[in-house]
Design a protein around this motif. Structure first.
Motif, PDB file in Angstrom:
ATOM      1  N   ASP A  12       7.746   1.235  -8.777  1.00 42.35           N
ATOM      2  CA  ASP A  12       6.367   1.624  -9.075  1.00 42.35           C
ATOM      3  C   ASP A  12       5.905   0.982 -10.382  1.00 42.35           C
ATOM      4  O   ASP A  12       6.396   1.329 -11.461  1.00 42.35           O
ATOM      5  N   ARG A  60       2.414   0.803 -10.919  1.00 39.36           N
ATOM      6  CA  ARG A  60       0.999   1.178 -11.011  1.00 39.36           C
ATOM      7  C   ARG A  60       0.613   1.428 -12.455  1.00 39.36           C
ATOM      8  O   ARG A  60       1.313   2.125 -13.181  1.00 39.36           O
ATOM      9  N   LYS A 117       0.849  -1.196   0.000  1.00 46.58           N
ATOM     10  CA  LYS A 117       0.000   0.000   0.000  1.00 46.58           C
ATOM     11  C   LYS A 117       0.880   1.239   0.000  1.00 46.58           C
ATOM     12  O   LYS A 117       1.902   1.293   0.649  1.00 46.58           O
ATOM     13  N   SER A 118       0.464   2.228  -0.760  1.00 45.44           N
ATOM     14  CA  SER A 118       1.168   3.504  -0.839  1.00 45.44           C
ATOM     15  C   SER A 118       0.165   4.630  -0.653  1.00 45.44           C
ATOM     16  O   SER A 118      -0.987   4.515  -1.063  1.00 45.44           O
ATOM     17  N   GLU A 119       0.617   5.736  -0.080  1.00 46.53           N
ATOM     18  CA  GLU A 119      -0.288   6.875   0.083  1.00 46.53           C
ATOM     19  C   GLU A 119      -0.659   7.489  -1.262  1.00 46.53           C
ATOM     20  O   GLU A 119      -1.601   8.259  -1.362  1.00 46.53           O
ATOM     21  N   LEU A 120       0.047   7.129  -2.321  1.00 51.95           N
ATOM     22  CA  LEU A 120      -0.264   7.645  -3.654  1.00 51.95           C
ATOM     23  C   LEU A 120      -1.280   6.779  -4.397  1.00 51.95           C
ATOM     24  O   LEU A 120      -1.717   7.142  -5.492  1.00 51.95           O
ATOM     25  N   ASP A 121      -1.650   5.626  -3.802  1.00 50.69           N
ATOM     26  CA  ASP A 121      -2.615   4.742  -4.450  1.00 50.69           C
ATOM     27  C   ASP A 121      -3.972   5.425  -4.574  1.00 50.69           C
ATOM     28  O   ASP A 121      -4.380   6.196  -3.720  1.00 50.69           O
ATOM     29  N   LYS A 122      -4.639   5.107  -5.659  1.00 57.03           N
ATOM     30  CA  LYS A 122      -6.028   5.513  -5.845  1.00 57.03           C
ATOM     31  C   LYS A 122      -6.863   4.235  -5.729  1.00 57.03           C
ATOM     32  O   LYS A 122      -6.321   3.139  -5.818  1.00 57.03           O
ATOM     33  N   TYR A 146      -3.332  -0.057  -7.749  1.00 61.06           N
ATOM     34  CA  TYR A 146      -2.174  -0.411  -6.939  1.00 61.06           C
ATOM     35  C   TYR A 146      -1.044  -0.884  -7.828  1.00 61.06           C
ATOM     36  O   TYR A 146      -1.227  -1.143  -9.007  1.00 61.06           O
TER      37      TYR A 146
END
Length: 79
Positions: free
Chosen positions: A46, A48, A22-27, A31
């Motif tokens: 990355d 994504r 999990k990343s804080e940049l995920d929408k 992922y």
């Protein structure tokens, strides 16, 4: 059949192993930050939006029971 990365998915590419974290940049449902199974403190890549490319170049989805050497199932270094 999987058509996108999922958090906690264990994958492999070119004989190396990794887990999707999990990343804080995920929408939502977007992922693909991968934590490589190395002893480095921070070893991420990355992917994504590139699940199709990952699969096309030989990326594999591993069984959930796969045990990593250096990281746990959440991508943290083992102690």
């Amino acid at each position: 059949m999987n058509d996108s990365f999922k958090i906690g998915m264990k994958v492999s590419l070119n004989g190396e192993f990794e887990v999707v974290v999990k990343s804080e940049l995920d929408k939502p449902v977007f992922y693909g930050l991968i934590r490589w199974d190395t002893n480095k403190e921070s070893d991420f890549e990355d992917w994504r939006g590139q699940f199709g490319t990952f699969k096309n170049i030989g990326g594999l989805i591993l069984d959930k029971t796969h045990q990593f050497k250096f990281i746990d199932d959440d991508g943290n270094l083992k102690k």
